[in-house]
Design a protein around this motif. Structure first.
Motif, PDB file in Angstrom:
ATOM      1  N   ILE A  87      -9.168 -15.799   8.695  1.00  0.00           N
ATOM      2  CA  ILE A  87     -10.464 -15.263   8.336  1.00  0.00           C
ATOM      3  C   ILE A  87     -10.232 -14.014   7.498  1.00  0.00           C
ATOM      4  N   THR A  89     -12.290 -10.728   5.609  1.00  0.00           N
ATOM      5  CA  THR A  89     -13.502  -9.961   5.379  1.00  0.00           C
ATOM      6  C   THR A  89     -13.243  -8.977   4.252  1.00  0.00           C
ATOM      7  N   CYS A 178     -13.441 -19.217  15.226  1.00  0.00           N
ATOM      8  CA  CYS A 178     -12.650 -18.516  14.221  1.00  0.00           C
ATOM      9  C   CYS A 178     -11.318 -18.016  14.784  1.00  0.00           C
ATOM     10  N   THR A 228      -9.653 -10.708  11.856  1.00  0.00           N
ATOM     11  CA  THR A 228      -9.742 -10.948  10.420  1.00  0.00           C
ATOM     12  C   THR A 228      -8.851 -10.022   9.610  1.00  0.00           C
ATOM     13  N   ARG A 318      -1.268 -13.125  11.997  1.00  0.00           N
ATOM     14  CA  ARG A 318      -1.732 -13.065  10.608  1.00  0.00           C
ATOM     15  C   ARG A 318      -0.580 -12.733   9.664  1.00  0.00           C
TER      16      ARG A 318
END
Length: 460
Positions: A87, A89, A178, A228, A318
């Motif tokens: 995800i 942002t 998510c 995110t 991530r």
């Protein structure tokens, strides 16, 4: 291994079975040249590349902003690798190019995979994108009938872009999905029927999917921030970027048709778009790491974090995702003995570390990089002089540095809550004048107050 058939979609050559059966035993020189050209085109399509080259190609429409462009591209590309998805942002002030960067990167991806939404309520999102699934049964009279079983929202390998902050209730419902807790999430919602009564519906959300959120609001709950990548394009502090943007707008508006045609015919953009399509067609189901590279990446992450926090259990995946996305970009050079499985190498790991380092400080504070840069440029200089500013002094400094006014409502409802949540700033009455509110560090103030500089030196 990539076959000649997989290269045919590049448009450089297509030969039918009937035509092949009519060819002589000794191919003509023209046929041999055609085959050689096809081989050359295929080798060029799948050659090794770098994220720097990708950003250079995108620089025709995206000026500078290397880290934002690179991570946006890699996140979108990772959408085509089995269970991998992230995800992103993008948070920054008005007119800085939040949605612009995202959309210009996604222009290169297959249009059928990109869903663009200006906003959505929880129910509209499910109903608009969902497909009703019915089951057959018998009514009270024994006659065959159909009943709504559930609504299936199939987002598998879809890229969903919210061009503005979606309804907070929708974000709440999407949290588990998510977070990739499961590739299938079940929701129960209620709808009002024509008679006025409430009816429960079952919504099944199928993934994995990649989400992009573009918003001018910095404030957000920690549950969203820890799930995110938080990116920011540079703003008025980067005057060179703005000048290049003005040049681009002038070129585009002088003759829009010519500009659009030149983009469509740009051989480098066509090459990159075709490469993305080939990555999708490869249907990679898993991206692995060697034990040595996995250990190296883990040690580098631990070295950067002397004190571990619960959120690091979400940050580290991530970082791994960036390495895997870099490997996916060069999947033809990362093959393994297993079908549809590739393995990243040390180059991919180093690429991931370099990109993550450029945003890690802000992300691990739960801040947009643009807000952290603002904090360093506006507030920290006061503290380094053992001064504690009030709103008026902060607004004056903002005007001096950014050449635009700082809206008080934005400072009160956006800047300050985000910085307080990150434990970077504390509001307190001035010890001398209790009517005046000043802003101090949460820690003991000192002239040595400083933060790591944001490293975006690899801009194209």
């Amino acid at each position: 291994m990539v076959t000649h058939e997989s290269a045919s979609c590049s448009g450089s050559w297509n030969i039918s079975i009937e035509r092949l059966s009519q060819l002589p035993d000794q191919p003509s020189p023209q046929f041999q040249q055609m085959m050689q050209n096809a081989d050359d085109a295929q080798r060029e399509l799948v050659r090794e590349t770098t994220i720097e080259e990708v950003c250079e190609i995108l620089s025709t429409v995206v000026k500078k902003d290397f880290s934002t462009t690179a991570i946006t591209f890699l996140a979108a590309l990772l959408n085509y690798a089995g269970r991998q998805s992230v995800i992103v942002t993008c948070k920054a002030g008005s007119s800085t190019g939040k949605s612009y960067v995202t959309l210009r990167v996604l222009d290169l991806f297959p249009k059928e995979d990109v869903i663009k939404l200006a906003g959505a309520s929880p129910t509209s999102f499910f109903h608009e994108l969902g497909t009703p699934v019915y089951e057959e049964g018998l009514d009270e009279n024994g006659k065959p009938t159909k009943h709504l079983k559930h609504i299936l929202v199939d987002l598998n390998q879809k890229i969903v872009v919210f061009l503005d902050q979606p309804d907070p209730r929708l974000l709440e419902r999407l949290r588990s999905f998510c977070s990739k807790d499961t590739d299938q999430s079940v929701f129960k919602i209620t709808d009002r029927t024509s008679s006025g009564s409430q009816r429960t519906k079952t919504i099944i959300l199928q993934g994995p999917a990649t989400f992009f959120y573009c918003t001018a609001r910095y404030a957000a709950e920690s549950q969203e921030n820890t799930r995110t990548f938080i990116l920011s394009p540079s703003g008025s502090e980067d005057q060179e970027k703005l000048r290049q943007a003005i040049d681009l707008i002038a070129e585009k508006e002088t003759d829009h048709d010519v500009f659009t045609q030149n983009l469509a015919n740009d051989p480098r953009r066509r090459w990159l778009s075709e490469r993305i399509l080939q990555v999708k067609k490869a249907k990679i189901r898993e991206i692995n790491m060697s034990p040595e590279d996995s250990t190296y990446l883990k040690e580098e992450f631990l070295r950067r974090h002397a004190v571990m926090l619960p959120r690091h259990s979400r940050d580290f995946p991530r970082l791994i995702a960036l390495a895997k996305a870099s490997g996916l970009l060069n999947l033809w050079h990362r093959r393994t003995d297993q079908e549809n499985v590739i393995q990243v190498n040390r180059t991919d790991v180093e690429t991931a570390l370099r990109l993550y380092d450029s945003i890690s400080e802000a992300n691990e504070l739960g801040l947009a990089p643009a807000l952290l840069e603002w904090f360093k440029a506006i507030v920290v200089p006061f503290w380094q002089e053992d001064k504690f500013p009030d709103k008026r002094e902060i607004a004056r400094k903002h005007l001096e540095v950014y050449h635009e006014p700082l809206p008080r409502i934005r400072f009160d409802r956006d800047y300050l809550p985000s910085l307080e949540a990150a434990s970077l700033i504390f509001a307190m009455p001035d010890p001398i004048d209790k009517r005046r509110t000043v802003y101090t560090p949460v820690k003991e103030p000192s002239k040595t107050v400083e933060l790591k500089d944001h490293d975006d030196s690899k801009e194209t």
